[in-house]
Design a protein around this motif. Structure first.
Motif, short mmCIF file in Angstrom:
data_model
loop_
_atom_site.label_atom_id
_atom_site.label_comp_id
_atom_site.label_asym_id
_atom_site.label_seq_id
_atom_site.Cartn_x
_atom_site.Cartn_y
_atom_site.Cartn_z
N PRO A 160 -10.31 3.85 -10.35
CA PRO A 160 -10.86 5.19 -10.06
C PRO A 160 -11.19 5.43 -8.59
CG PRO A 160 -11.83 4.31 -12.06
CD PRO A 160 -11.01 3.20 -11.47
N ARG A 161 -11.60 4.38 -7.86
CA ARG A 161 -12.01 4.60 -6.48
C ARG A 161 -10.84 5.00 -5.58
NH1 ARG A 161 -12.66 -1.17 -7.07
NH2 ARG A 161 -11.26 -2.40 -5.72
N TYR A 162 -9.60 4.86 -6.07
CA TYR A 162 -8.43 5.24 -5.28
C TYR A 162 -7.85 6.58 -5.70
CZ TYR A 162 -8.32 0.58 -3.22
OH TYR A 162 -8.64 -0.55 -2.52
N GLN A 163 -8.57 7.36 -6.49
CA GLN A 163 -8.05 8.63 -6.97
C GLN A 163 -7.84 9.66 -5.86
OE1 GLN A 163 -10.67 10.02 -10.06
NE2 GLN A 163 -9.85 8.61 -11.60
N ARG A 164 -8.60 9.53 -4.78
CA ARG A 164 -8.46 10.48 -3.67
C ARG A 164 -7.44 10.03 -2.63
NH1 ARG A 164 -14.56 12.64 -2.12
NH2 ARG A 164 -15.14 13.39 -4.22
N LEU A 165 -6.79 8.91 -2.87
CA LEU A 165 -5.82 8.37 -1.89
C LEU A 165 -4.68 9.37 -1.66
CD1 LEU A 165 -5.36 5.76 -0.24
CD2 LEU A 165 -3.85 4.98 -2.08
N GLU A 166 -4.44 9.67 -0.38
CA GLU A 166 -3.39 10.62 -0.01
C GLU A 166 -2.21 9.94 0.67
OE1 GLU A 166 -5.36 13.45 2.45
OE2 GLU A 166 -6.60 14.27 0.83
N LEU A 167 -2.41 8.72 1.16
CA LEU A 167 -1.32 7.99 1.81
C LEU A 167 -1.54 6.50 1.70
CD1 LEU A 167 1.24 7.85 3.57
CD2 LEU A 167 -0.25 7.94 5.58
N MET A 168 -0.54 5.81 1.17
CA MET A 168 -0.51 4.34 1.18
C MET A 168 0.73 3.96 1.97
SD MET A 168 -1.90 1.49 0.27
CE MET A 168 -1.37 -0.20 0.52
N GLU A 169 0.51 3.50 3.20
CA GLU A 169 1.62 3.20 4.10
C GLU A 169 1.76 1.70 4.29
OE1 GLU A 169 3.05 4.99 8.30
OE2 GLU A 169 1.17 3.85 8.40
N LEU A 170 2.97 1.21 4.12
CA LEU A 170 3.29 -0.20 4.36
C LEU A 170 4.40 -0.26 5.40
CD1 LEU A 170 3.31 -1.39 0.64
CD2 LEU A 170 1.53 -1.86 2.33
N ARG A 171 4.08 -0.86 6.53
CA ARG A 171 5.05 -0.99 7.62
C ARG A 171 5.44 -2.46 7.75
NH1 ARG A 171 2.56 -0.11 12.23
NH2 ARG A 171 0.48 -0.22 11.27
N ILE A 172 6.73 -2.72 7.69
CA ILE A 172 7.24 -4.10 7.71
C ILE A 172 8.34 -4.21 8.75
CG2 ILE A 172 8.30 -5.96 6.36
CD1 ILE A 172 7.20 -4.60 3.84
N PRO A 173 8.12 -4.96 9.83
CA PRO A 173 9.20 -5.17 10.81
C PRO A 173 10.38 -5.88 10.15
CG PRO A 173 7.06 -5.79 11.73
CD PRO A 173 6.84 -5.56 10.26
N ARG A 174 11.57 -5.47 10.50
CA ARG A 174 12.81 -6.03 9.93
C ARG A 174 12.79 -5.92 8.40
NH1 ARG A 174 11.13 -9.57 13.72
NH2 ARG A 174 10.42 -11.06 12.15
N LEU A 175 12.42 -4.75 7.96
CA LEU A 175 12.33 -4.47 6.52
C LEU A 175 13.69 -4.63 5.85
CD1 LEU A 175 10.70 -3.29 4.07
CD2 LEU A 175 11.50 -1.03 4.85
N LYS A 176 13.72 -5.41 4.78
CA LYS A 176 14.94 -5.59 3.99
C LYS A 176 14.98 -4.53 2.88
CE LYS A 176 15.84 -9.39 6.29
NZ LYS A 176 16.92 -9.45 7.29
N LYS A 177 16.18 -4.10 2.53
CA LYS A 177 16.31 -3.06 1.51
C LYS A 177 15.70 -3.51 0.19
CE LYS A 177 19.67 -0.03 -0.73
NZ LYS A 177 21.11 0.36 -0.82
#
Length: 353
Positions: free
Chosen positions: A312-329
């Motif tokens: 419940p505490r994440y109900q207001r979440l508007e953005l969950m961003e994960l940035r990964i250098p050299r991201l693999k598909k």
């Protein structure tokens, strides 16, 4: 010429200047020297010839500031490249009655007491930014005692340091000294925005954790850069947190060093951070994940991540961003597949970088 202009009785710009930047060119402080000095005492490491001589007193920051106080309505002051500075600067900072924003970059003070005197000079500050700030082990400044305590501070131990501060940005070593100084008073400023870089020392991490805990629900926005000691930082008490950004979060670094795999009872860095967030106001989370090798991706329990983010505490979440250098598909596909609720709501962002 500029100093002559602003001190002239015929000057018309004195009431118009709001942001003043002073960059000292003589005896320039080397960025690498400040940050990587092995003794943390650049004052004793430099030969005496590097100190300014009396004939160049007109180039000293104290002298420049004494002239600049005629700019009565300055609200933002940026000071860059000062070496061997004492507490004399504090006298003139007090004259900037409307000063709310202070930035100092690449500075080395004679002692921490000198730095503390400067920071205490203007209680109206709302934003303080310190980058590459260092100090020597002893002080020749008359305003500092041999115990690293400013004499004027002895009569003000009951007062809050920087009482109006709302935004704090630190990119420097020996942060524990600064935080312990702030925490040494009965109350601390109600800082809402904290940005910290370079938490590499255990003592620094513990001091940062104590400071964040003391802020409690007041803290709204937190940015951590290169938090090698993230395990010492706990966000449980920051129940008013609205945004969290962590960069250079190493995944699996300890396992590689110790040459062992994570057991089922151990929690990975991402799960630990998400489990600590207890704020029902959290709207944005941005994590930059650094994998020593692609196999470290498996150290993250994405199922637990999904289960935690459904609380419940994440109900207001508007953005969950994960940035990964050299991201693999395949990494991106795995994240999207295991976090379908966030993906369907359009608030999940997985990026290379």
């Amino acid at each position: 010429m500029f100093l002559d202009l602003i001190t002239s009785p015929h000057s018309s710009i004195n009431t118009s200047v709001r942001h003043l930047t002073i960059q000292k060119q003589q005896t320039v402080v080397d960025h690498f020297f400040l940050v990587h000095s092995p003794t943390h005492t650049p004052t004793s490491a430099k030969p005496a010839s590097h100190f300014p001589n009396p004939s160049t007193s007109q180039l000293q920051l104290s002298h420049i500031l004494s002239k600049a106080t005629s700019l009565h309505y300055v609200t933002k002051l940026t000071l860059q490249k000062g070496y061997g500075e004492g507490s004399a600067m504090a006298t003139y900072l007090r004259e900037f009655l409307y000063l709310e924003d202070l930035e100092m970059r690449s500075f080395e003070f004679l002692s921490f007491a000198d730095l503390a005197a400067v920071l205490s000079a203007q209680p109206n500050l709302r934003r303080l930014s310190l980058t590459d700030i260092a100090w020597g082990g002893t002080s020749s400044s008359p305003a500092a005692s041999s115990h690293g305590i400013i004499p004027s501070d002895l009569n003000n131990q009951s007062k809050c340091v920087l009482p109006n501060l709302r935004r704090l940005e630190l990119f420097m070593e020996q942060q524990a000294k600064l935080f312990n100084w702030i925490l040494g008073r009965p109350s601390i400023p109600s800082v809402e925005y904290v940005e910290i870089g370079g938490i590499t020392d255990v003592d620094d991490a513990i001091a940062v954790s104590r400071f964040l805990r003391s802020l409690g629900p007041v803290l709204k926005h937190l940015r951590l850069y290169s938090p090698n000691r993230i395990s010492q930082v706990n966000l449980v008490h920051n129940t008013g947190l609205e945004s969290l950004k962590i960069s250079h979060l190493h995944i699996g670094l300890g396992e590689r060093k110790e040459n062992h795999s994570r057991t089922n009872s151990e929690s990975d860095e991402v799960c630990t951070i998400l489990s600590q967030i207890c704020s029902p106001h959290i709207r944005m989370i941005s994590l930059q994940l650094l994998f020593n090798e692609p196999e470290c991706f498996a150290f993250i329990d994405w199922t637990t991540v999904a289960r935690t983010l459904s609380l419940p505490r994440y109900q207001r979440l508007e953005l969950m961003e994960l940035r990964i250098p050299r991201l693999k598909k395949w990494m991106g596909n795995t994240i999207m597949r295991t976090l379908p609720n966030l993906a369907n709501r359009g608030i999940l962002a997985v990026a290379n970088g």
